[in-house]
Scaffold this active site. Structure first.
Site, PDB file in Angstrom:
ATOM      1  N   SER A 177       0.838  -1.198   0.000  1.00 59.84           N
ATOM      2  CA  SER A 177       0.000   0.000   0.000  1.00 59.84           C
ATOM      3  C   SER A 177       0.879   1.256   0.000  1.00 59.84           C
ATOM      4  O   SER A 177       1.651   1.463  -0.927  1.00 59.84           O
ATOM      5  CB  SER A 177      -0.971  -0.059   1.192  1.00 59.84           C
ATOM      6  OG  SER A 177      -2.007   0.876   1.053  1.00 59.84           O
ATOM      7  N   ASP A 258      -9.023  -5.220  -4.694  1.00 57.30           N
ATOM      8  CA  ASP A 258      -8.625  -3.822  -4.585  1.00 57.30           C
ATOM      9  C   ASP A 258      -9.635  -2.992  -5.373  1.00 57.30           C
ATOM     10  O   ASP A 258     -10.341  -3.504  -6.265  1.00 57.30           O
ATOM     11  CB  ASP A 258      -7.222  -3.610  -5.168  1.00 57.30           C
ATOM     12  CG  ASP A 258      -6.121  -3.696  -4.127  1.00 57.30           C
ATOM     13  OD1 ASP A 258      -6.307  -3.153  -3.028  1.00 57.30           O
ATOM     14  OD2 ASP A 258      -5.073  -4.306  -4.411  1.00 57.30           O
ATOM     15  N   HIS A 290      -7.373  -5.888  -0.323  1.00 60.82           N
ATOM     16  CA  HIS A 290      -6.243  -5.001  -0.057  1.00 60.82           C
ATOM     17  C   HIS A 290      -5.483  -5.392   1.208  1.00 60.82           C
ATOM     18  O   HIS A 290      -4.305  -5.047   1.348  1.00 60.82           O
ATOM     19  CB  HIS A 290      -6.760  -3.564   0.083  1.00 60.82           C
ATOM     20  CG  HIS A 290      -5.680  -2.533   0.169  1.00 60.82           C
ATOM     21  ND1 HIS A 290      -5.041  -2.023  -0.938  1.00 60.82           N
ATOM     22  CD2 HIS A 290      -5.117  -1.907   1.240  1.00 60.82           C
ATOM     23  CE1 HIS A 290      -4.137  -1.134  -0.558  1.00 60.82           C
ATOM     24  NE2 HIS A 290      -4.169  -1.040   0.759  1.00 60.82           N
TER      25      HIS A 290
END
Length: 315
Positions: A177, A258, A290
């Site tokens: 991320s 995602d 995610h």
């Protein structure tokens, strides 16, 4: 650039917790923090570690080293850069991926850095930072928790490892991320400014952000307080240059669940790297979101764990 979208649409696209089919948005982040913290606690209890090693003077400039179970004279190191939108999580949640790698002769380094909201520098802090020593090549103010500073800290941590741990025979970066963004920024580093060139062999970028402009007008920037100039100079998409002959290999991984914007950014960044002559692979992982795309690195049988093991040659 992100296609034209309403402010609410951007908020949704850059809110990973909204897109998971596993858990609702109010519980998934707490669950993620619990999983990574528990995994890190297990990793610390089961192996040889060196914790809270300072690589600089900042409060967050520390790292944890998880040594190989049966180290050879030299060994590779995977440096993990945590996510948390540059404003939460820490190295103390970042050792969960160590066990499958240390058992194969690979050291794992969990990297800390000074997260926001310290990035909101007041005038006095800015003046003090201007007066403090910093590389002459940096024309901007360095404040704890500022995006420029976080990028610099990650670079400096790699210089520290190269200088202080000569037994490391190759560095592999892995970021998730926001951590994938910081790891990607390493790819554009001019190491002549540091007088040391870390031996970076490969980079694994997981569900990352590579263009920061779309988040300028979302909740993410409330703590970061980035200007457009700061976002642009810290966007890896804008910094892709023709690859040097010895450029490291790059793996860009993205989750099925995602958001479309996260998926677009991963696809476009991998395409840009390939067009620049980089050796790059795009891995689109089915059945994960995610959060568990990175949580499952603690599992020996997980596909991304196996990919990392193949990419980082241990014993």
């Amino acid at each position: 650039r992100c296609p034209a979208a309403s402010p609410q649409a951007l908020e949704d696209q850059y809110s990973p917790s909204r897109w998971s089919p596993r858990l609702d948005r109010d519980t998934i982040i707490d669950a993620h923090l619990a999983v990574t913290a528990a995994g890190t606690e297990r990793a610390r209890a089961s192996g040889q570690t060196l914790l809270h090693v300072p690589y600089g003077d900042g409060d967050g400039e520390k790292l944890d080293i998880y040594f190989p179970t049966d180290p050879s004279e030299t060994f590779p190191a995977l440096v993990y850069v945590h996510g948390g939108y540059w404003q939460c999580m820490s190295k103390d949640d970042s050792g969960f991926a160590a066990p499958p790698l240390v058992s194969q002769g690979v050291a794992v380094v969990a990297l800390g850095y000074d997260i926001a909201p310290e990035g909101r520098c007041c005038a006095a802090e800015a003046a003090a930072a201007c007066a403090a020593p910093r590389p002459a090549a940096l024309p901007f103010v360095l404040c704890s928790g500022h995006m420029d500073t976080m990028v610099l800290q990650v670079r400096r941590s790699l210089v520290f490892l190269a200088e202080q741990y000569p037994r490391i025979r190759g560095i592999y970066l892995c970021g998730h991320s926001a951590g994938a963004h910081l790891a990607a920024m390493v790819l554009s580093t001019d190491w002549t400014e540091f007088q040391v060139v870390p031996d970076i062999k490969g980079t694994v970028l997981v569900s990352g952000l590579y263009d920061l402009e779309p988040i300028l007008h979302t909740y993410v920037n409330d703590a970061l307080n980035m200007s457009r100039e700061v976002a642009q100079r810290n966007s890896p998409m804008r910094l892709v240059t023709p690859a040097a002959p010895a450029a490291c290999e790059v793996l860009v991984a993205v989750a099925q669940h995602d958001s479309p914007e996260f998926r677009r950014q991963s696809q476009e960044y991998s395409q840009a790297l390939r067009a620049a002559g980089r050796s790059v692979s795009l891995l689109d992982l089915a059945g994960v979101d995610h959060f568990d795309i990175i949580e499952r690195l603690s599992e020996d049988s997980y596909v991304l764990t196996q990919v990392c093991r193949r990419a980082v040659p241990g014993r």
